[in-house]
Write an enzyme that holds these catalytic residues in place. Structure first.
Site, PDB file in Angstrom:
ATOM      1  N   GLU A 483      -6.425  12.161  -4.521  1.00 34.45           N
ATOM      2  CA  GLU A 483      -5.381  11.016  -5.063  1.00 34.45           C
ATOM      3  C   GLU A 483      -5.560  10.372  -4.050  1.00 34.45           C
ATOM      4  OE1 GLU A 483      -2.613  14.337  -5.120  1.00 34.45           O
ATOM      5  OE2 GLU A 483      -3.120  14.861  -7.597  1.00 34.45           O
ATOM      6  N   GLU A 549      -6.514  16.721 -12.662  1.00 33.02           N
ATOM      7  CA  GLU A 549      -5.760  18.114 -12.851  1.00 33.02           C
ATOM      8  C   GLU A 549      -4.207  17.800 -14.014  1.00 33.02           C
ATOM      9  OE1 GLU A 549      -4.282  17.872  -8.792  1.00 33.02           O
ATOM     10  OE2 GLU A 549      -5.932  17.301  -8.256  1.00 33.02           O
TER      11      GLU A 549
END
Length: 885
Positions: A483, A549
């Protein structure tokens, strides 16, 4: 700053370690340890074989201080109950408390002539000094969890062969404050180390931060020249299929050769693959290291490697040798080679990358992986079992999350074996490394954005780890971090120097939810959601086109819970409050083990309020199965239209957590695994709950023809209502709608709900795909299940081979449906489940008049005794039967 090529080359030649050396052995037993504060001696003294170790304790190597303390019964099992809170945390004790000496006595006679002996340490966390027989081996303190160490110990070996290795290991600095945040206060990320050890929302802190000699220690023996870091690239042009004759592939091989002696060496570097040999003469100056590239090999009619579900995982063994004067083997390495080529391309329709293997596009069905064991207790057998479970889920990719490791070679060997592609993150996370403002972090966002403190150590470690795993066929993509991208100079080094020079064959993703992977037009973080969802949402709500995710729940069943929750804490969550805004009262041990019930009650309560913890766990399995089947079916139904892939957050837990897992820490699968297995079948028939269409998905490269699609409904008494039957076909790599069943389902399910059976049969009436749904009544309740009559099922178990048992379930025609049965292989005496066991299916429903056969594979008992089989279902009483030989 710009990363210069000269610096890169220096790094490349400095990072060394064997792959599968000709003559090596592991130092993995007989270690001793002592806290630094109690040693009262220098490394030069401690490493003398004559120094008395009478007061020293046995040590676990590979291992950590905590695993050693656990082995010596100094601490309780930190994965059980609230025990972890009873263990001193390094943030409170100070680093000296967990700073330890590790000592190993071993036999190795000082060689004669030009023979060389090398010491390899594959992983030490975090810094260390290394001594052998009174001599310090490293000029400067070694830093970095992921940087391998190699020492030529030839001149330091004892003439009588009695040697002592002594290593003092210092913890990370800083250790990070475990304040409940993701990576605690974030400062653990100032090190080039793993970040989860300061705690996360799925794990409690690891008290010693995994300080220790955590990976393998080996001794390698060579002649004059050490062959190291071989590199094998396979080029597979064109669009291939798994079957039939293949056009040639190209094999490119290079390696580093190190001559530590005072004389130049002339010899031959050669390798053998599939009966063919390629060689090249080499002259190595004294005290030099050179990288040598051999001529390309054209491999005729290669046996290709494919991801799971698409084709076989063919593997070759490549033997690489250096022969002094073309005769005497100085050193050799064996490399496992899967012949395949990974490519990516942009899908304009989905606005995301799609992955291609051997020219064929592959719809990604993936799982996020943290680490095999939070305390770094790795074994080949555990890796093999976990990766096999992922294959059994019908997944084809694993993503290694950036807060942990570059995974070990043994992990990649298992992925090669079972056909799991891998995305490998480097050591960054948006949480610790400054993507967001976070009041729990010690330092501000701008400061955290520059973590770690030593960028050159990160770059050097990355180069080393790339060389360690780059030959594995399963490794498909590199990712800069979770991320978030690394700092600019590190990112530039990875993109422009390290990966092109050391690999050059794989897609590099700047960070896990980068727009270059999956364009984010929806806002938010570009991944998620992570909580339980209405089933229809997986089908109807368009999320990120290659979601890195996305996940749901994952509480284990009752047998799983009792392994780590004390008896007095085995209390089911209590659902409180109004119907529209229920809340939960949850036991403190459940909360400590990261139970999350956000929205869970909306899905549990339609089955009836849990009577006790076992009833709760049973109903949770129904929710688990439904959630993950729907997740994979929903994404697959829109492949190449909305999506090019999805990666579940997450498929496993490295400790006894209660969220995001298809199997528990003890390798016991729950219903998530089998719901996912069902929903992810390569050829699969499924029901879209939004528009009430029966669909089929073909995740193979072949057209599928001459199949009979059979649709049946069953009521709670077991009465069958045929709903359609049609001869079907489907093109490769597509999803297709077939039969609308909206009106019929609405009518049949209105009062008490219903069962929907979808089967795909071949022309011999053999089942290709079998999918069984339970649907609620008009109010969204499972009212029929609550009052469902009991069913008596017939069970037989037969050993068909060593370590393999076949179980047949028969439901008499006069019965109702035998619903949602959990099979288990158990010790015949204790009735405890054997682990791990690999079931061809589980949580099985059998309709009246039907027979189903399930295979179970396990590790046989040493005494040859056979296990028993248990079954227990929603409306089936528990049975235990013996296995016939």
């Amino acid at each position: 700053m710009k990363f210069k090529l000269a610096v890169l080359l220096a790094i490349l030649l400095a990072t060394v370690s064997p792959l599968a050396a000709q003559n090596s052995y592991e130092l993995n037993t007989g270690w001793k340890c002592l806290p630094m504060a109690k040693a009262n001696a220098t490394g030069q003294t401690i490493s003398q074989p004559t120094h008395n170790l009478a007061d020293w304790q046995p040590a676990v190597v590979p291992g950590t201080v905590l695993t050693t303390q656990l082995e010596n019964k100094e601490i309780p099992d930190p994965f059980y109950g609230m025990n972890n809170k009873r263990i001193p945390d390094i943030y409170e004790t100070g680093r000296d408390y967990y700073t330890y000496w590790f000592v190993k006595d071993f036999q190795e006679t000082a060689p004669s002539g030009d023979e060389q002996v090398w010491l390899h340490l594959r992983g030490v966390n975090y810094s260390c000094e290394v001594f052998l027989n009174g001599q310090k081996l490293n000029d400067k303190t070694h830093y970095g969890m992921f940087l391998r160490q190699t020492y030529n110990v030839t001149p330091h070996l004892a003439k009588n062969g009695a040697n002592r290795l002594a290593v003092i290991v210092y913890p990370p600095d800083p250790v990070g404050k475990p304040n409940g945040g993701q990576a605690g206060d974030g400062t653990i990320a100032k090190n080039v180390s793993h970040q989860y050890v300061a705690g996360w929302d799925w794990i409690q802190p690891i008290r010693d931060r995994n300080t220790g000699i955590w990976d393998k220690v080996t001794i390698e023996k060579t002649k004059q020249v050490n062959l190291k870091n071989p590199h094998v690239i396979t080029v597979v042009p064109g669009v291939r299929k798994p079957d039939g004759a293949q056009q040639p592939a190209t094999i490119k091989v290079s390696a580093e050769l190190e001559n530590p002696t005072s004389k130049s060496v002339i010899g031959t570097l050669q390798y053998t693959l599939d009966g063919q040999t390629v060689s090249q003469k080499v002259s190595l100056p004294a005290r030099s290291t050179q990288q040598i590239s051999l001529k390309d090999l054209t491999l005729q009619n290669p046996k290709l490697w494919w991801p799971s579900g698409y084709g076989p995982q063919n593997l070759y063994q490549l033997k690489l040798q250096f022969l002094v004067k073309g005769k005497t083997v100085s050193d050799e390495e064996t490399v496992q080679v899967g012949v395949r080529e990974i490519q990516t391309e942009w899908n304009d329709r989905t606005q995301s990358k799609q992955v291609k293997v051997n020219g064929q596009k592959v719809f990604i069905k993936g799982g996020n992986w943290i680490i095999s064991d939070a305390m770094l207790r790795f074994t080949d057998a555990r890796y093999d079992a976990e990766i096999r479970y992922h294959r059994d889920m019908n997944l084809n990719l694993i993503r290694i999350w950036g807060g942990a490791l570059v995974e070990r070679p043994e992990f990649y060997q298992a992925c090669d074996k079972y056909g799991l592609l891998v995305i490998q993150d480097f050591w960054m996370s948006g949480d610790a490394n400054g993507r967001w403002i976070d009041p729990l972090k010690l330092e501000d966002q701008w400061t955290r954005r520059q973590y770690p403190d030593d960028h050159q150590l990160f770059i050097k470690s990355a180069a080393d780890q790339v060389k360690m795993v780059r030959n594995y066929a399963s490794l498909a993509m590199w990712c800069g971090g979770n991320e978030i991208t690394p700092p600019k100079d590190i990112l530039t080094a990875l993109e422009d120097s390290i990966l092109p020079s050391l690999d050059g064959t794989r897609w590099f993703i700047p960070y896990s939810n980068s727009d270059s992977m999956s364009y984010n037009s929806l806002g938010g973080n570009g991944d998620g959601p992570y909580t339980i969802q209405p089933i229809s949402k997986f089908w109807a709500f368009k999320t990120y086109p290659f979601n890195s995710e996305v996940g749901s729940v994952g509480v284990g069943d009752y047998e799983s819970l009792v392994r780590f929750i004390p008896k007095e804490n085995l209390v089911a969550p209590q659902f409180l409050g109004a119907d529209k805004k229920p809340s939960e009262k949850v036991d403190s041990v459940w909360e400590y083990h990261t139970y999350t019930g956000v929205g869970y009650e909306h899905h549990i309560l339609p089955y009836g309020a849990p009577k006790d913890v076992k009833d709760f766990a049973t109903k949770a399995q129904l929710v688990n199965y439904d959630q993950y089947r729907a997740l994979m079916e929903g994404f697959s139904s829109h492949m190449w239209d909305w999506y090019t892939g999805t990666i579940i957050w997450k498929t496993q837990n490295p400790w006894t957590a209660m969220r995001g897992q298809m199997y528990d820490y003890y390798l016991d699968p729950n219903a998530c695994l089998y719901g996912l297995r069902n929903g992810g079948e390569p050829l699969h028939v499924m029901y879209d709950p939004v528009d009430s269409m029966v669909m089929m998905v073909n995740n193979t490269f072949e057209m599928k023809r001459d199949m009979m699609l059979v649709i049946n409904a069953y009521d709670m008494a077991g009465k069958k209502t045929p709903m359609g039957q049609v001869i079907s076909e489907i093109n490769p790599s597509m999803a297709k709608k077939y039969v609308p069943v909206n009106a019929a389902i609405k009518k049949l399910a209105q009062d008490k709900g219903m069962f929907l059976s979808l089967q795909l049969l071949d022309l011999n009436k053999q089942v290709i795909s079998d999918n069984f749904y339970w649907l609620p009544d008009a109010k969204g309740e499972y009212s029929g299940l609550k009052e469902m009559p009991k069913a008596t099922i017939q069970l037989e178990a037969q050993q068909t081979a060593k370590g393999k048992i076949e179980v047949t379930l028969t439901n008499p025609a006069t019965n109702t449906v035998a619903f949602f049965n959990r099979l288990a292989l158990v010790d015949a005496k204790t009735q405890q489940r054997l682990l791990p066991v690999f079931y061809s299916d589980n949580y099985i429903s059998v309709v009246p008049g039907e027979k189903k056969t399930i295979t179970m594979e396990y590790t046989p008992a040493a005494d040859g005794s056979l296990p028993a089989v248990t079954i227990e279902g929603w409306n089936v009483a528990k049975q235990v039967i013996s296995t016939k030989q």
